[in-house]
Design an enzyme around this catalytic site. Structure first.
Site, PDB file in Angstrom:
ATOM      1  N   GLY A  53       0.811  -1.201   0.000  1.00 42.36           N
ATOM      2  CA  GLY A  53       0.000   0.000   0.000  1.00 42.36           C
ATOM      3  C   GLY A  53       0.849   1.258   0.000  1.00 42.36           C
ATOM      4  O   GLY A  53       1.979   1.268   0.483  1.00 42.36           O
ATOM      5  N   SER A  54       0.302   2.334  -0.554  1.00 41.36           N
ATOM      6  CA  SER A  54       0.981   3.625  -0.468  1.00 41.36           C
ATOM      7  C   SER A  54       0.884   4.133   0.966  1.00 41.36           C
ATOM      8  O   SER A  54       0.068   3.668   1.759  1.00 41.36           O
ATOM      9  CB  SER A  54       0.337   4.625  -1.426  1.00 41.36           C
ATOM     10  OG  SER A  54       0.524   4.227  -2.767  1.00 41.36           O
ATOM     11  N   GLY A  55       1.740   5.102   1.285  1.00 43.48           N
ATOM     12  CA  GLY A  55       1.761   5.634   2.642  1.00 43.48           C
ATOM     13  C   GLY A  55       2.953   5.195   3.451  1.00 43.48           C
ATOM     14  O   GLY A  55       3.113   5.618   4.599  1.00 43.48           O
ATOM     15  N   HIS A 221      -0.038   0.319   9.485  1.00 44.36           N
ATOM     16  CA  HIS A 221      -1.296   0.671   8.822  1.00 44.36           C
ATOM     17  C   HIS A 221      -2.289   1.249   9.831  1.00 44.36           C
ATOM     18  O   HIS A 221      -3.491   1.105   9.675  1.00 44.36           O
ATOM     19  CB  HIS A 221      -1.927  -0.563   8.161  1.00 44.36           C
ATOM     20  CG  HIS A 221      -1.064  -1.205   7.142  1.00 44.36           C
ATOM     21  ND1 HIS A 221      -0.328  -2.349   7.391  1.00 44.36           N
ATOM     22  CD2 HIS A 221      -0.793  -0.869   5.851  1.00 44.36           C
ATOM     23  CE1 HIS A 221       0.338  -2.686   6.305  1.00 44.36           C
ATOM     24  NE2 HIS A 221       0.085  -1.797   5.365  1.00 44.36           N
ATOM     25  N   ASP A 410     -19.550 -10.550   5.752  1.00 43.40           N
ATOM     26  CA  ASP A 410     -20.031  -9.241   5.300  1.00 43.40           C
ATOM     27  C   ASP A 410     -21.037  -9.348   4.173  1.00 43.40           C
ATOM     28  O   ASP A 410     -21.394  -8.351   3.554  1.00 43.40           O
ATOM     29  CB  ASP A 410     -18.862  -8.348   4.878  1.00 43.40           C
ATOM     30  CG  ASP A 410     -18.011  -8.986   3.791  1.00 43.40           C
ATOM     31  OD1 ASP A 410     -18.357 -10.090   3.339  1.00 43.40           O
ATOM     32  OD2 ASP A 410     -17.001  -8.381   3.399  1.00 43.40           O
ATOM     33  N   CYS A 413     -20.139 -12.993  -0.208  1.00 43.77           N
ATOM     34  CA  CYS A 413     -19.581 -14.233  -0.756  1.00 43.77           C
ATOM     35  C   CYS A 413     -20.450 -14.788  -1.880  1.00 43.77           C
ATOM     36  O   CYS A 413     -19.965 -15.112  -2.961  1.00 43.77           O
ATOM     37  CB  CYS A 413     -19.415 -15.270   0.360  1.00 43.77           C
ATOM     38  SG  CYS A 413     -18.666 -16.821  -0.187  1.00 43.77           S
ATOM     39  N   THR A 455     -11.069 -11.709  -0.826  1.00 44.91           N
ATOM     40  CA  THR A 455     -10.216 -12.832  -0.439  1.00 44.91           C
ATOM     41  C   THR A 455     -10.561 -14.105  -1.194  1.00 44.91           C
ATOM     42  O   THR A 455      -9.690 -14.824  -1.678  1.00 44.91           O
ATOM     43  CB  THR A 455     -10.336 -13.077   1.078  1.00 44.91           C
ATOM     44  OG1 THR A 455      -9.867 -11.918   1.770  1.00 44.91           O
ATOM     45  CG2 THR A 455      -9.509 -14.280   1.499  1.00 44.91           C
ATOM     46  N   SER A 456     -11.872 -14.405  -1.336  1.00 44.62           N
ATOM     47  CA  SER A 456     -12.253 -15.638  -2.026  1.00 44.62           C
ATOM     48  C   SER A 456     -11.836 -15.596  -3.491  1.00 44.62           C
ATOM     49  O   SER A 456     -11.400 -16.602  -4.049  1.00 44.62           O
ATOM     50  CB  SER A 456     -13.765 -15.877  -1.906  1.00 44.62           C
ATOM     51  OG  SER A 456     -14.489 -14.810  -2.487  1.00 44.62           O
TER      52      SER A 456
END
Length: 584
Positions: A53-55, A221, A410, A413, A455-456
């Site tokens: 990731g940026s940052g 992070h 969430d 899926c 992720t899946s």
């Protein structure tokens, strides 16, 4: 924390920051569409690729240059780049003739997305290795569990050593081995006086640290640390060094460093500490190492190497110097070797500046590759029929999968599986029929990589790419129909490859609970009907199973006791549909 910024649009911020890198180092170029910084054409060597990731600047894009990285891939702020970005870097932006080493920090998104790209490149015949760095002593064994330690600033030791060794012409095997050696002998820990504010986001709702309070073990992070306490700098450094060096601490004793060892010290600025104050911190660390642990580092690096935006903190990394086994290429020699990267301490040479503009911009290369034909043959009509049966079943059970995932996750899926199935149907309408199994499989892989996210999606894509590689490895010397034995060997190797990127095992309440029994049963019996039923049984047995991995870990309540894992259930239904299709 400060929520004041000169650039408030996070997309514009990342884009302009990437565009600035070639201005400060003429030896690199920017592929802004894919957020890749890469070296201009140069003599062949093992290519070192990293990113995240940026940052965290100057990690990783400002470490690209002679003697360090060949290419770096950036995500949005604190988010992993996509597998497609990484794949394009490996296949189009760095030399591949001598092989490619990918170095990534141990975060789930990074490991999965970089891993998917690695498997994709391997499926194309590129020799690629991957080293995952987990050096954070702020996360103990109990808390880290199967995920393990996070990767933080000690990663720069691995990048520098690997880059210098590659520049000397070492083989991919040696570069990978030495990179892993450095990773295994590095331990780090960070602390901060404040969390950071990410441009474009609302002010966080969590409690800010109080005056004089410090968070020990904070991640890069904005993750919470292992403890908060009020202490002064000497007390803080004492705690951090104790977590890193106390061999009696069984939860955090990852690297056994003693006064007899040669040690390299890195004091890293998380972004918001002034150089003046970092000097005082460095002095405190050096004095405590000498007085309390009798350790006098043979090399000391202090500065800004891996940040957390403007994090008001620092990290300490200690590297135990180990023998590389390569003459005139010790760890210290490789760390001392010059590197022309704007984020490293070595300056860009005058000869490099004078060559500015000599090399013309490389022409954009095609992003799609033609799949090499194979000797594995399949009845295209039967393959389409079986796949159609499997996809229809996935679409039919989407409401159930979505319902289960709403309870334990969430809720995306089932929708993700349905979107992937519908996209494959669209591909089948236009794809040219072929009896070459790997061409047929590659068409599916390309759709999965684009249409399935999360992720899946990454797990499916990694597994299918590894399957393509396994099938090619077990293909006969002349054109023949694929046999159950070839399928079994390829599936076993795919399962093993997947294990490099996720620690999930049967019993962790993931789709592995369906995938594992399917592969093992198919390998044993050669019967897909028995194998798909084993997958169904494995999925149903996840009811009431406490999750060890995935988002379900963080979801409270008792709902998980009544429903199967949605990913396992969806996969089992797919496999049952495949079995039914082969019977017709």
């Amino acid at each position: 924390m400060s929520s004041k910024h000169f650039i408030h649009d996070p997309t514009h911020l990342v884009t302009t920051a990437l565009l600035s890198v070639p201005h400060t180092n003429p030896s690199v170029q920017c592929d802004i569409a894919n957020k890749i910084i890469y070296r201009k054409p140069h003599a062949p060597q093992v290519s070192i690729v990293s990113g995240g990731g940026s940052g965290h600047e100057p990690s990783f894009v400002s470490f690209v240059g002679p003697g360090l990285l060949s290419g770096a891939v950036a995500g949005t702020i604190f988010a992993s780049p996509s597998a497609e970005q990484v794949r394009r870097c490996i296949l189009h932006r760095v030399p591949r003739d001598k092989g490619v080493l990918v170095v990534v920090m141990n975060y789930t998104g990074d490991v999965l997305n970089f891993g998917m790209a690695v498997e994709k490149a391997r499926a194309q015949g590129v020799e690629v290795d991957m080293v995952v760095v987990g050096d954070d002593a702020g996360v103990g064994r109990a808390k880290g569990g199967k995920v393990g330690r996070r990767g933080i600033a000690g990663t720069v030791f691995v990048l520098k050593v690997a880059g210098a060794l590659a520049a000397r012409g070492a083989s991919l095997k040696d570069v990978t081995r030495v990179a892993q050696l450095v990773a295994d002998n590095t331990v780090s820990i960070g602390s901060s006086l404040s969390h950071v504010h990410v441009p474009g986001r609302r002010d966080p709702e969590e409690d800010e640290l109080k005056e004089g309070e410090v968070e020990i073990g904070m991640g890069i992070h904005n993750e919470a640390g292992s403890e908060r306490k009020k202490t002064d700098l000497p007390g803080l450094v004492k705690t951090m060094l104790s977590h890193s060096l106390d061999t009696a601490d069984q939860d955090r004793s990852f690297s056994k460093i003693t006064e007899k060892d040669e040690v390299v010290l890195l004091v890293n600025n998380l972004g918001g500490v002034s150089p003046l104050e970092l000097g005082g911190i460095t002095n405190e660390v050096v004095e405590q190492l000498a007085n309390e642990f009798k350790i006098k580092p043979v090399r000391i690096l202090a500065g800004t190497f891996m940040t957390s935006l403007n994090g008001l903190g620092f990290s300490i990394s200690l590297l135990k110097v180990a023998d590389t086994g390569i003459a005139e290429a010790s760890v210290l020699e490789l760390l001392d070797a010059p590197a022309e990267a704007s984020g490293w301490s070595a300056a860009i040479s005058s000869s490099t500046w004078t060559k500015q503009g000599d090399v013309k911009q490389q022409e954009e290369q095609a992003t799609s590759e033609e799949v090499q034909p194979s000797n594995l043959r399949v009845d295209p009509n039967l393959a389409r029929s079986a796949l159609t049966s499997a996809l229809n079943r996935v679409i039919e059970v989407e409401p159930d999968v979505t319902k289960y995932d709403t309870i334990v996750g969430d809720g995306d899926c089932g929708i993700g599986l349905k979107r992937g199935a519908e996209s494959i149907f669209k591909m089948l309408e236009t794809a040219k029929s072929s009896d070459d199994l790997l061409i047929f499989l590659n068409n599916i892989i390309q759709v999965v990589e684009v249409s399935m996210d999360g992720t899946s999606g990454a797990i499916y894509a990694i597994f299918l790419n590894a399957l393509a590689h396994g099938l090619r490895q077990n293909a006969p010397s002349s054109a023949q129909p694929v046999t159950p034995q070839i399928w079994a060997k390829a599936l076993e190797s795919s399962l093993q490859a997947l294990g490099k990127y996720t620690p999930a095992q049967p019993g962790d309440r993931t789709l592995i609970d369906a995938l594992y029994p399917f592969i093992k049963t198919l390998s044993k019996t050669g019967n897909i009907d028995d194998a798909s039923k084993a997958a169904q049984k494995g999925a149903q047995e996840t009811k009431g199973m406490k999750a060890s991995l995935g988002r379900t870990v963080y979801v409270g309540g008792e709902g998980f006791q009544e429903v199967p894992d949605p990913g396992a259930h969806g996969l089992a239904e797919l496999l049952l549909g495949l079995s039914d299709g082969l019977k017709k």
